[in-house]
Design a protein around this motif. Sequence first.
Motif, PDB file in Angstrom:
ATOM      1  N   ARG A   1      33.895  75.556  43.170  1.00  0.00           N
ATOM      2  CA  ARG A   1      34.214  74.608  44.249  1.00  0.00           C
ATOM      3  C   ARG A   1      35.708  74.631  44.551  1.00  0.00           C
ATOM      4  O   ARG A   1      36.117  74.660  45.707  1.00  0.00           O
TER       5      ARG A   1
ATOM      6  N   GLN B   1      32.853  73.504  38.872  1.00  0.00           N
ATOM      7  CA  GLN B   1      34.142  73.008  39.373  1.00  0.00           C
ATOM      8  C   GLN B   1      35.025  74.175  39.811  1.00  0.00           C
ATOM      9  O   GLN B   1      35.667  74.102  40.848  1.00  0.00           O
TER      10      GLN B   1
ATOM     11  N   GLU C   1      43.305  58.290  43.771  1.00  0.00           N
ATOM     12  CA  GLU C   1      41.942  58.554  44.212  1.00  0.00           C
ATOM     13  C   GLU C   1      41.075  57.443  43.656  1.00  0.00           C
ATOM     14  O   GLU C   1      41.359  56.881  42.613  1.00  0.00           O
TER      15      GLU C   1
ATOM     16  N   ARG D   1      33.999  64.658  39.904  1.00  0.00           N
ATOM     17  CA  ARG D   1      32.787  65.386  40.252  1.00  0.00           C
ATOM     18  C   ARG D   1      33.094  66.384  41.365  1.00  0.00           C
ATOM     19  O   ARG D   1      34.035  66.171  42.139  1.00  0.00           O
ATOM     20  N   PRO D   2      32.285  67.446  41.509  1.00  0.00           N
ATOM     21  CA  PRO D   2      32.514  68.409  42.590  1.00  0.00           C
ATOM     22  C   PRO D   2      32.558  67.758  43.971  1.00  0.00           C
ATOM     23  O   PRO D   2      33.339  68.170  44.832  1.00  0.00           O
ATOM     24  N   SER D   3      31.788  66.715  44.184  1.00  0.00           N
ATOM     25  CA  SER D   3      31.773  66.053  45.501  1.00  0.00           C
ATOM     26  C   SER D   3      33.084  65.330  45.801  1.00  0.00           C
ATOM     27  O   SER D   3      33.377  65.031  46.951  1.00  0.00           O
ATOM     28  N   GLU D   4      33.904  65.062  44.780  1.00  0.00           N
ATOM     29  CA  GLU D   4      35.178  64.378  44.970  1.00  0.00           C
ATOM     30  C   GLU D   4      36.341  65.340  45.184  1.00  0.00           C
ATOM     31  O   GLU D   4      37.452  64.911  45.507  1.00  0.00           O
TER      32      GLU D   4
ATOM     33  N   ALA E   1      37.176  67.873  47.420  1.00  0.00           N
ATOM     34  CA  ALA E   1      37.806  68.234  48.696  1.00  0.00           C
ATOM     35  C   ALA E   1      38.950  67.286  49.057  1.00  0.00           C
ATOM     36  O   ALA E   1      40.085  67.749  49.255  1.00  0.00           O
TER      37      ALA E   1
END
Length: 103
Positions: A63, A60, A4, A26-29, A31
């Motif tokens: 999510r 986290q 990643e 981070r939460p945005s990473e 998915a």
Amino acid sequence: MASEKTPFGAPVALEINGELDLHTFRPSELAPLLKDYLDACRGRGILSLRIIHGKGQGVQRERVHHLLQKCPFVSSFRLAPPQSGGRGATLVELKPSVESQVF
């Protein structure tokens, strides 16, 4: 190994061993990371996983649980027992892939 991108653009190698530590993400990473990791584990026949999201405020964890609920090849998930991380980790059971069901 899956990789990643970090915020700096360099990929991070992840060992595909059924344990994913999300502390550095981070939460945005989550998915794409979670999807790729689950796919990689499933492709290797690793169907029991532990996802370490930390205890913190639960961002986290929430999510991760939201993403797991939407994933068609997750058969179940639950918070880990205290000796395996308690509310700081989630245990996941995956459905076998079609390729691994060939007899």
